[in-house]
Design an enzyme around this catalytic site. Sequence first.
Site: not given
Length: 746
Positions: A592, A595-597, A703
């Site tokens: 997660v 993918q997010e940051s 995502y």
Amino acid sequence: MALRSRSLLALASALLALSLPARADVGLLPLTSDFDAEFARAADFLEEGRRAEAEAILGEIRRRAGAPAWDARVALLLADDDVRRKDPAAAAARLENVTATAIGLEPYRRLHRARALQAAGAPAEAILEARAAFESEGVFEGRVEAGRLLAALLEKRGKRSEAAAVLARTSAVAAGSDLAATSIDRIRLGRAMGDRTAVREAARDLLLRSPGVDRAPGTPSWARAEAAAVEARLSAADRGRLARGLLDAGAAKRAAEILRKDKLSAWPEGERALNLYSLARAQRRLKQATAAERTAAAVPDDGTRSVWDAKLLRAEIVAERLEKKATAPGDAAWEPVLAALEALTAPAAPRDVAAAALAQRSRRAAEADNFEEGLRHAQRLAALSPEEDPPVEPLWLAAWRTWRRGDAAETRRRLEALAPLSSSINFSRRLSYWRARCLEKEGDARHAREIYAQLAAGDPPDVYARYAQRRLPESMPRRPRPEVGDPTVERAAHRRTDELLRLRLFREAAAEARLLAPSRGRELRIAEADYALGRFLSAAAAASRAFPEMGTAEEARVPDGWRRFYYPIEEGAVAASAAREFGVDPSLFRGVVRQESVFNPKAKSRAGAMGLAQIMPATARSLSKSVLRVRYRRAFLYDPGVNARLGAAYLRKLMDSFGGNAAYAAAAYNGGPARMTRLIQENPGLEEDELLESHPFRETRTYVRRVLLYAESYRVLYPEPSTAALAQQDAADPGVPNSRAGGRER
């Protein structure tokens, strides 16, 4: 002061011989014959503060090698450590009696020695070294730094005119932030000298070559004032150039204001179409669609490509307006737009304009459920630009709608027609899985199982491997991982970058690598340098360019060492620790965060999400009391440990809400739990694979696929320590919540 500094340097020179023992100590012998490996071991010791052990190894390397190349490497490595230890005099002395020509780093040796001499208080000698670096022949990425250092040293010695001349030469080869900083230095120095001509030239460079910096918050007020004075006297041609630069820099409002100042006739004839088109672009970015359409229509047909660009822009604006009005894609109102787009595919059109028009035609036809026409335009686009895949998602959705209508045979036919259009591994696997589902529904179980078996063998397993495994009669054994050799090839062109990497001068290595010709070796060197600098997003992008298998179920072909550039982890293992605290799979949570940051603790999205796990302030506020037991503060979101705890707690909450289903929780993390809940409620009994493909947001569908695959890769690359190992760590460091930290692994 000069006498004192020379004494310090002399003393350092005298002591230097004592810093490299002739042989390694008994505890480190015997050294292997692999000097590269031993050199790396010494560098590790230096980073750990074990100087004596490092010096012992390096002294033995020098003794055995007896070559100028190794003398230079050892000197540069130890000099860098001298600087870290705040002993610049020793660094300067160490670099005096060697030459780095044999390893291609002589300009860097001189630049490093100049910096050390400056810090040691020996400006006269520093000037000589900085000048030698600045005047060095050939390509040298450190030339701008050398020029700025030389100018600063000259200015301190009272040689302002000479310093100004060096800065002017430096400005000629500088770019980006270096150019802006050099221009500001030139303005400052020109003002101090009372040289208005030099000030105006520097302010003009700042204005036109670094668009937008003149009004940036960090720019000194006096530099802003000088740039404003130059701007007031610009010609219409230069105003157009400035506006175009500002538009490219993202300053659409200011660009539009400047372009509106002049009449069409005031611009040079060859730039009129370009400037009007630029004004239309700026107006569109400012959401002034009507004005942008009107401006685009006024672009004169002067035979330049701007005419084609303006026509494409106008067609896109009209199409967006029809979309906002919810006009059906097959409605007659679309006919003029489609005709305009078709006209842009004429042989005379620039290739990228024709490609954009064909992509629009394909998308509009697919949205109108005219699959055949959309496919035809996509095929035309593939023939026009064979090096790039056409956008196929609209056509995929047209095929998916057929599946939802229950027509498996037609869905399969459409999927098979799409297969040749894309080289994407992920898209190919998506097509294969749903083709197998169609075959299964049509009664051809044998062929379906063959496809499922191929998909199930994905390593790492992506969502389609997982779904395929569920549809096979028995679990598929994991394929043995292929043996892959080191894909880098050392070439003469890579020599300087490789030496800088060996010396762990990563900032210089990253800059030099970007000067190399495109190749896999270039990308991997960029990845290694940027990763070491903490530039994880750039490192991951470079690794992906080097290996198209990255981020796919064929990724196991890539050696793990290179895969880690694509899969960084957080400093101190705070994400894994937080995941364990809240009972979340650490690999899933790292997927997660990846993918997010991409593990940037200062990341901020356009929607306002912040930090490692990209937490929205409202979500953080609601979790602060129950998770942190303290009142919410915005600063929490930029604290990696706190942000990770909030993110892991939120993921745990979503997992609980969706019955432990990781795919649904990931979809909710991205697209919101309410939307995912509604999707489930509106499709009772729909299987997970169909449900996720039916999610209304493409971003969320992508995502979920990425996060679940990333989780599998993190599981392999960074395996969780055993319970016993964790207990042992806690016992060694009791009372520290995040003691199970491993730092960045390489």
